[in-house]
Structures are given as structure tokens and as C-alpha cells.
Scaffold this motif. Structure first.
Motif, PDB file in Angstrom:
ATOM      1  N   GLY A   1       6.891  15.271  -6.534  1.00  0.00           N
ATOM      2  CA  GLY A   1       8.253  15.489  -6.051  1.00  0.00           C
ATOM      3  C   GLY A   1       8.307  16.057  -4.644  1.00  0.00           C
ATOM      4  N   ARG A   2       7.478  17.046  -4.338  1.00  0.00           N
ATOM      5  CA  ARG A   2       7.462  17.652  -3.001  1.00  0.00           C
ATOM      6  C   ARG A   2       7.020  16.624  -1.947  1.00  0.00           C
ATOM      7  N   GLN A   3       6.026  15.836  -2.268  1.00  0.00           N
ATOM      8  CA  GLN A   3       5.560  14.817  -1.333  1.00  0.00           C
ATOM      9  C   GLN A   3       6.648  13.770  -1.086  1.00  0.00           C
ATOM     10  N   ARG A   4       7.386  13.442  -2.119  1.00  0.00           N
ATOM     11  CA  ARG A   4       8.477  12.479  -1.950  1.00  0.00           C
ATOM     12  C   ARG A   4       9.593  13.069  -1.086  1.00  0.00           C
TER      13      ARG A   4
ATOM     14  N   ASP B   1      10.670  12.197   6.510  1.00  0.00           N
ATOM     15  CA  ASP B   1       9.968  11.360   7.474  1.00  0.00           C
ATOM     16  C   ASP B   1      10.674  10.012   7.622  1.00  0.00           C
ATOM     17  N   LEU B   2      11.053   9.421   6.517  1.00  0.00           N
ATOM     18  CA  LEU B   2      11.727   8.125   6.541  1.00  0.00           C
ATOM     19  C   LEU B   2      13.090   8.233   7.233  1.00  0.00           C
TER      20      LEU B   2
ATOM     21  N   CYS C   1       0.836  -1.196   0.000  1.00  0.00           N
ATOM     22  CA  CYS C   1       0.000   0.000   0.000  1.00  0.00           C
ATOM     23  C   CYS C   1       0.878   1.257   0.000  1.00  0.00           C
ATOM     24  N   THR C   2       1.904   1.267   0.840  1.00  0.00           N
ATOM     25  CA  THR C   2       2.812   2.418   0.901  1.00  0.00           C
ATOM     26  C   THR C   2       3.527   2.617  -0.429  1.00  0.00           C
ATOM     27  N   ILE C   3       3.967   1.538  -1.040  1.00  0.00           N
ATOM     28  CA  ILE C   3       4.624   1.626  -2.354  1.00  0.00           C
ATOM     29  C   ILE C   3       3.655   2.213  -3.380  1.00  0.00           C
ATOM     30  N   HIS C   4       2.413   1.786  -3.335  1.00  0.00           N
ATOM     31  CA  HIS C   4       1.401   2.312  -4.255  1.00  0.00           C
ATOM     32  C   HIS C   4       1.241   3.822  -4.065  1.00  0.00           C
ATOM     33  N   TRP C   5       1.130   4.249  -2.829  1.00  0.00           N
ATOM     34  CA  TRP C   5       1.024   5.691  -2.560  1.00  0.00           C
ATOM     35  C   TRP C   5       2.239   6.413  -3.111  1.00  0.00           C
TER      36      TRP C   5
ATOM     37  N   GLN D   1      -1.792   9.669   4.751  1.00  0.00           N
ATOM     38  CA  GLN D   1      -0.970   8.538   4.322  1.00  0.00           C
ATOM     39  C   GLN D   1       0.328   8.484   5.127  1.00  0.00           C
ATOM     40  N   LEU D   2       0.978   9.645   5.322  1.00  0.00           N
ATOM     41  CA  LEU D   2       2.205   9.672   6.114  1.00  0.00           C
ATOM     42  C   LEU D   2       1.949   9.241   7.552  1.00  0.00           C
ATOM     43  N   ARG D   3       0.860   9.693   8.116  1.00  0.00           N
ATOM     44  CA  ARG D   3       0.520   9.325   9.492  1.00  0.00           C
ATOM     45  C   ARG D   3       0.294   7.816   9.605  1.00  0.00           C
ATOM     46  N   LEU D   4      -0.438   7.264   8.651  1.00  0.00           N
ATOM     47  CA  LEU D   4      -0.696   5.822   8.658  1.00  0.00           C
ATOM     48  C   LEU D   4       0.597   5.039   8.442  1.00  0.00           C
ATOM     49  N   PHE D   5       1.429   5.502   7.515  1.00  0.00           N
ATOM     50  CA  PHE D   5       2.724   4.860   7.300  1.00  0.00           C
ATOM     51  C   PHE D   5       3.530   4.848   8.596  1.00  0.00           C
ATOM     52  N   GLY D   6       3.530   5.966   9.304  1.00  0.00           N
ATOM     53  CA  GLY D   6       4.265   6.046  10.563  1.00  0.00           C
ATOM     54  C   GLY D   6       3.782   5.028  11.581  1.00  0.00           C
TER      55      GLY D   6
END
Length: 113
Positions: free
Chosen positions: A26-29, A35-36, A16-20, A68-73
């Protein structure tokens, strides 16, 4: 590391994270990179401060990317070290340049300590 050793739920979260990631601009990445790095190098206060400053307090609900970032975290905290490594390797297959930048940042921080 193969998927069978990680667990079905974790593999789904990674996919799911890979899909997102594939749909982020570019800014989101860039924000995801910060974050990573903050997660990979928790002792590095600079990454943490950058991540916090990028998550400005606003008088509006979070956007989809922020959710998405919050869920990934939340997921990342629960993943084992092998699962985290699997995630990085899987992400490398989709964007080797991004992971090369990540590896370089981790290496630079390790040399600074």
C-alpha cells in the motif's frame, strides 16, 4: 489502443511495470501514485515536491522499489501519449480503484487551474 500500434519494447515496459505494481504494498502504491501524478501533471509543483520529499537522500543504496520507480520514470518519458494512455487503461484493468483515485486527482487539479 492496441499493442500493435505501441511497439513491442513499450508493451514489454508497460507489462513489467504492471507486474511490479501488482507486488507493491500500500505505501509503495501511494508513492507510485504521487510519482504518476507528478508525471501526468508536471505543472503541479505540489506533486513534484511530495515526490521529491518521499525520495529522501540516504547513505545507502536504493532499494528495489526505488530502482523500479526510477526505471519507470525513464520509460514513461519515452512513451508516446497513446502508450501512456494504454498504460493507464491496462492498469485500470488490474486495479480500477487506484486509477479511479488517479482520475479524481487529475480532475481536481484541472478544476483548480
Amino acid at each position: 489502443m492496441d499493442e500493435e500500434n505501441i511497439g513491442f519494447s513499450t508493451v514489454r515496459e508497460i507489462n513489467c511495470t504492471i507486474h511490479w505494481f501488482q507486488h507493491w504494498n500500500g505505501r509503495q502504491r501511494e508513492l507510485f501514485m504521487k510519482d504518476l501524478l507528478a508525471k501526468a501533471l508536471p505543472s503541479q509543483v505540489d506533486f513534484l515536491l511530495d515526490a521529491i520529499s518521499d525520495m529522501n537522500v540516504r547513505d545507502r543504496p536504493p532499494n528495489i522499489f526505488e530502482c523500479q520507480l526510477r526505471l519507470f520514470g525513464q520509460w514513461f518519458e519515452e512513451w508516446s501519449i497513446p502508450a501512456r494512455n494504454y498504460f493507464v487503461e491496462k492498469l485500470r484493468s488490474f486495479d480500477p480503484v487506484f486509477i479511479s483515485q488517479f482520475d479524481n486527482s487529475v480532475h481536481q487539479c484541472a478544476n483548480m487551474q
